[in-house]
Design a protein around this motif. Structure first.
Motif, PDB file in Angstrom:
ATOM      1  N   PRO A 782     -16.461   7.597  10.347  1.00 18.83           N
ATOM      2  CA  PRO A 782     -15.014   7.682  11.308  1.00 18.83           C
ATOM      3  C   PRO A 782     -15.345   7.587  12.792  1.00 18.83           C
ATOM      4  O   PRO A 782     -16.332   8.254  13.082  1.00 18.83           O
ATOM      5  N   TYR A 796     -12.184  14.849   7.459  1.00 20.78           N
ATOM      6  CA  TYR A 796     -12.058  13.482   7.062  1.00 20.78           C
ATOM      7  C   TYR A 796     -10.603  13.495   6.547  1.00 20.78           C
ATOM      8  O   TYR A 796     -10.173  12.289   6.793  1.00 20.78           O
ATOM      9  N   TYR A 800      -8.251  10.409   8.206  1.00 17.00           N
ATOM     10  CA  TYR A 800      -8.221   9.230   7.381  1.00 17.00           C
ATOM     11  C   TYR A 800      -6.564   9.030   7.452  1.00 17.00           C
ATOM     12  O   TYR A 800      -5.921   8.066   7.716  1.00 17.00           O
ATOM     13  N   SER A 804      -7.136   6.537  10.680  1.00 21.13           N
ATOM     14  CA  SER A 804      -7.731   5.604   9.940  1.00 21.13           C
ATOM     15  C   SER A 804      -7.504   4.236  10.277  1.00 21.13           C
ATOM     16  O   SER A 804      -6.523   3.888  10.216  1.00 21.13           O
ATOM     17  N   GLU A 808     -12.436   1.143   8.849  1.00 18.61           N
ATOM     18  CA  GLU A 808     -12.929   2.443   7.933  1.00 18.61           C
ATOM     19  C   GLU A 808     -12.613   2.599   6.511  1.00 18.61           C
ATOM     20  O   GLU A 808     -13.278   2.936   5.629  1.00 18.61           O
ATOM     21  N   ALA A 809     -11.270   2.184   5.968  1.00 16.65           N
ATOM     22  CA  ALA A 809     -11.056   2.079   4.759  1.00 16.65           C
ATOM     23  C   ALA A 809     -11.994   0.787   4.123  1.00 16.65           C
ATOM     24  O   ALA A 809     -12.339   1.230   2.857  1.00 16.65           O
ATOM     25  N   ILE A 835      -7.757   6.026   0.227  1.00 13.71           N
ATOM     26  CA  ILE A 835      -7.647   5.318   1.708  1.00 13.71           C
ATOM     27  C   ILE A 835      -8.262   3.834   1.301  1.00 13.71           C
ATOM     28  O   ILE A 835      -7.785   2.813   1.444  1.00 13.71           O
TER      29      ILE A 835
END
Length: 997
Positions: A782, A796, A800, A804, A808-809, A835
């Motif tokens: 991330p 995290y 997210y 996010s 990143e997903a 995610i």
């Protein structure tokens, strides 16, 4: 160019790299020292590093505007200053410390100083009268060093403004040697004064005793030859005598001279307010470091007549009076000359010199061998040892070849027909070229170095500094070509006379002459036939059983090697392997009795430098060639069990980590052999490489976590595989993309974060392997490079949920736990699923994925790279297929369970099964992905370096094609096949990814 019209392209043409900052620097320079940039900017065209030159000008302008302003009013001085600043940050620092020295740089460096000029100037810097300096201690040394660097800047100016640096090399090297000699004279003058003053040693000597001491410095090595570098060690020997007329005894003179030697060395090489000049090395003296620093002439002769080794006479070949009492120095040289020129008659002299050269190469760190300008194969030492051996052999009867200087010796050897004119010319040209490169590298920071840079930008600067090539690639190509030529000449001349290549013929054939054997080797495919002949001679020399078997083996093995893409390298690698294993009971017997093993061995050695270098480290792996089962991937469980056994055997972290790294090298070599020989295909290869990486990380993690404060009971910790690693799709040379996650148990959050970072730091340290790097890349975490290296699971989750981004997903689509606490891995993957497989994905997010992909295509390709030839980011290659599949996963992963996989090809097949992609389109994508993956690994296996760009060179393409099991001469076919398969893939991608479907 006007100030407001200077375009970025014009700045780039001048050689600037940091284009965006140039105008700001010019504005700042103009603010402190008025400049006419129309006149100033063109001067950067010939600067080695224009950015550095401009930055240094600004730095000087901030601190010393008055002096710089004076220089900038003189166009010639400005031109010289820009050249110096662009080539040497070391001299830029000197001008910053002593701005008045800028005013002394020449506007047109027409000639170099003579030794007399240099000696007078440097003695004047310490106000020396009758051999004694008025200045002593730090003040004297500083004045001497400043004056020396004034002359160094003038020599550099002459060198950098020369139209032909290679042609100017001889004179520049001589001037540098004269400057060092003059510095020694001045340092001795300071030392003479010091030894008469209390506090400078255990004894104080009277001025009369110092005057009566005959003290000579003998130049050795490049100092003796008159061919010093900008920052060489200055090799010397000290000799002293008393004066009978004054009654000064030799023992007392030795005491005086020893203090003079120690103090004069200190004045030149010890750190001070003004930095040291260079190191003085007196270790070529009799008995080396263990011997007396200073001896009388009689003592020197007694040692050389009775005890000296062959290498010492080779070193004395370059001895000359360098500083101090030059008459005594000349007496020394004349006294030892008969011993030097009779040394070749010693028993095994030639063999001892040859073996010494080989030991030099053997002692180079493996990661430096290829980049060594001086010591490595094809480097300066090959030329110097060759010339010196020929001199010592022929100089015994021919005084004309008794030259100290390498170039002069080559000319004499050629003039007297000991070597051919073409060979002498090639050697001299190559020597000068390598020395110019060495000069520019050392001039850069005024630091001793002999390593070619690996960074592309540093190579570009070196190309500009040396003017030997228009760009970095061309410079590397010229350097590689020079190394190849030097090594070939060295092999041919250094091991002369060459043996007839009996081993290259069936036993019933007549023995060929050397010329006939070379012609035969060239005819069957060896590019360096004479070099090959020397390797054959080494393998078959003698009457031992080993040599006899080699003579039987080599005729057929040479033909098999010649069938490979690089027979010359194959033969070199086979010789190394034979030298490692020839004494074992099984190696040669296996080759003799099993033609399959011998043929396989020649195939992998002539087809893969990657394998050749690894086999050099693990020669016993040659035994695997007898059984296909030994060339298949071992299971993750089996490798892990071995790692656990290693941890049980080794108490120290260093020993255990080293053993784990050895296992990794061994298993990667196993897969490389299996891949090149066609025993294993891509899926098994990728899985095997992934398992080796996972076992290595798990083994090192266990090792780290048994250490106090990092144990399992303190916190949970896990490693998450990402990218191709997470997808179990690794190839040779692939990075291991990872993320790190932890969960506090006993420790609080802050302590847990620190502990997790310590684990990561230890993991990086213990996994470091210069021989076969394991790159743990955390770039997919991330926030990318800006984010913390480790995060807690809660961190995290919070990130997210709130921050996010789509990429990143997308990155999480291939996230898979590979090492650490199982519960933490499971919880992380559950979090990741939310995610990466969203219930729905917005059109905005889809557009963002497409926009980022387009940016990757436009911005991440290397400058000048052909998009159709980049196997990772190019059109229709790995990136296109993976992004296409990942978009399908983002859009449909929540509703189609089969898409919840980290495997690209598995997800693609599920997409076909669910009607998301037509089978024909999927097959085009699959074929391109497999081809590009195999090609990427093949390039690493052939080149022994990681690259993502398909070469254009026919020889390289043919070698890569052979790794991929194409027939000989398939360079064009490989190129056509790859371009065709990626064109078809790109067509599918553009229609179905960018929405033109």
């Amino acid at each position: 160019m006007r100030r407001d019209q200077t375009t970025l392209s014009e700045l780039a043409r001048l050689g600037f790299a940091g284009l965006s900052g140039v105008r700001a620097l010019l504005d700042e320079l103009d603010a402190v020292v008025a400049v006419d940039r129309d006149q100033l900017l063109p001067l950067f065209d010939r600067a080695a590093n224009p950015d550095q030159a401009l930055s240094s000008l600004v730095h000087l302008g901030r601190s010393h505007p008055e002096q710089l302003g004076v220089v900038l009013t003189n166009a010639g001085q400005t031109k010289t200053l820009v050249r110096i600043l662009g080539a040497s940050s070391g001299l830029a620092d000197f001008f910053h410390r002593h701005p008045e020295e800028m005013l002394r740089i020449p506007d047109r460096p027409r000639r170099l100083p003579t030794r007399a000029e240099l000696v007078n100037s440097l003695l004047d810097s310490v106000d020396a009268v009758d051999g004694f300096a008025a200045y002593t201690d730090e003040d004297g040394w500083s004045r001497l060093r400043v004056r020396y660097r004034r002359w160094l800047a003038r020599i550099a100016a002459h060198d950098l403004r020369a139209d032909d640096p290679v042609g100017a090399f001889d004179a520049v090297a001589r001037a540098l040697s004269d400057a060092a000699s003059a510095a020694f004279e001045a340092s001795i003058a300071v030392a003479r004064t010091q030894v008469t003053q209390a506090g400078n040693g255990p004894m104080v000597f009277s001025p009369d005793e110092v005057r009566a001491t005959r003290f000579a410095v003998i130049g050795m090595g490049k100092a003796g030859a008159g061919e010093l570098n900008y920052v060489s060690d200055v090799d010397v020997i000290f000799v002293a005598e008393g004066d009978e007329d004054t009654g000064l005894s030799n023992p007392r003179a030795i005491d005086v001279a020893t203090r003079l030697a120690m103090l004069s060395m200190r004045g030149l090489g010890q750190a001070g307010i003004e930095p040291e000049l260079w190191e003085v090395d007196p270790n070529l003296r009799p008995e080396g470091k263990q011997g007396a620093l200073v001896r009388t002439l009689e003592s020197h002769l007694a040692y050389y007549e009775r005890w000296a080794k062959s290498w010492e006479f080779q070193a004395l070949l370059k001895a000359r009076p360098f500083a101090g009492d030059l008459d005594l120095g000349q007496q020394y040289v004349e006294a030892i000359e008969p011993l030097v020129w009779s040394s070749a008659s010693r028993e095994n002299f030639v063999e001892s010199v040859q073996r010494m050269r080989e030991r030099v190469t053997e002692n180079i760190p493996a990661e430096e061998v290829h980049y060594q300008l001086k010591l490595g194969p094809g480097g300066l030492r090959d030329i110097e040892f060759t010339v010196q051996l020929l001199q010592l052999v022929h100089g015994a009867v021919d005084e004309q070849v008794r030259q100290r200087n390498t170039i002069g010796a080559l000319e004499a050897l050629s003039a007297n027909s000991y070597i051919g004119r073409e060979e002498a010319h090639a050697f001299a040209s190559d020597y000068r070229l390598l020395r110019v490169l060495e000069h520019r590298l050392q001039l850069s920071n005024l630091r001793r170095t002999h390593l070619m840079p690996q960074d592309k930008e540093e190579l570009r600067i070196l190309a500009r500094a040396s003017t030997l090539a228009p760009n970095a690639d061309a410079l590397v190509a010229r350097w590689e070509s020079t190394k190849h030529e030097v090594r070939g000449l060295h092999e041919r001349l250094f091991y002369r006379p060459l043996l007839a290549a009996v081993a290259a013929l069936p036993e019933e054939e007549v023995v060929l002459s050397s010329a006939q054997a070379e012609a035969r080797l060239a005819a069957i495919g060896f590019r360096d036939a004479k070099g090959a002949l020397s390797h054959i001679a080494a393998l078959t020399a003698g009457v031992s059983r080993r040599a006899t078997i080699q003579r039987h083996l080599l005729p057929v093995m040479l033909r098999w090697l010649a069938d490979g893409a690089d027979p010359d390298y194959g033969l070199i690698a086979f010789r190394r392997l034979s030298e490692s294993l020839g004494g074992t009971h099984w190696f040669l017997r296996t080759l003799r009795d099993s033609s399959g093993v011998a043929e396989r061995l020649t195939r992998v050695l002539s087809g893969s430098r990657f394998i050749g270098e690894l086999l050099d480290q693990i020669p016993e792996a040659a035994a695997w060639l007898a059984d296909n089962n030994d060339l298949r991937a071992r299971s993750l469980t089996a490798i892990e069990d071995e790692m656990k056994a290693i941890l049980a055997r080794h108490d120290t972290d260093a020993a255990a980590a080293q053993a784990i790294r050895r296992v990794r090298r061994r298993e990667i070599l196993r897969l490389a052999l299996g891949g090149v020989l066609g025993v294993i295909e891509l899926p098994e290869l990728s899985s095997g490489l992934t398992d080796i990486t996972t076992a290595t990380i798990r083994g090192l993690l266990r090792l780290i976590r048994r250490t106090d404060g990092l144990g399992d009971e303190d916190l949970e910790f896990a490693v998450i595989g990402m990218g191709r690693y997470g997808g179990a799709e690794l190839g040779f040379g692939s990075d291991a993309d990872v993320m790190y996650v932890y969960r506090p148990t006993v420790l609080d959050n802050e302590q847990s974060h620190k502990a997790a970072n310590r684990i990561v730091s230890e993991l990086n340290r213990l996994s470091e392997d210069h021989r076969l790097p394991l790159d743990l890349d955390v770039g997919l975490r991330p926030e990318g490079k800006n984010g913390p290296v480790t995060r807690s699971l809660d961190s995290y989750r919070a990130y997210y949920r709130r921050w996010s981004l789509t990429w990143e997903a997308q990155a999480l689509l291939r996230a898979q736990g590979v090492a650490g606490d199982a519960n933490l891995i499971a919880d992380f993957e559950t979090l990741a699923n939310d995610i990466r497989y969203p219930a729905e994905i917005s059109e905005t997010a889809v557009r963002e994925v497409k926009r980022i992909k387009a940016r990757v295509e436009n911005e991440r390709l290397p400058q000048g790279a052909d998009p159709s030839r980049h196997v990772k980011l190019g059109r229709g290659s790995l990136s296109d297929v993976e992004w296409f599949v990942q978009l399908l996963q983002l859009e449909n992963g929540a509703s189609i369970p089969g898409l919840r996989t980290t495997s690209t090809l598995t997800a693609l097949q599920v997409a076909v099964d669910n009607g998301l992609v037509a089978p024909e389109s999927a097959e085009r994508l699959r074929a391109a992905w497999i081809f590009a993956s195999r090609l990427r690994s093949a390039m690493t296996l052939w080149l022994n370096k990681t690259t993502d760009v398909l070469p254009s060179d026919r020889m390289q393409l043919d070698g890569i094609a052979r790794v991929l099991e194409y027939p000989p001469g398939s360079a064009a076919r490989l190129e056509e096949d790859y371009l065709a398969v990626t064109r078809r893939s790109r067509s599918v991608f553009e229609k179905q990814f960018y929405g033109t479907r």
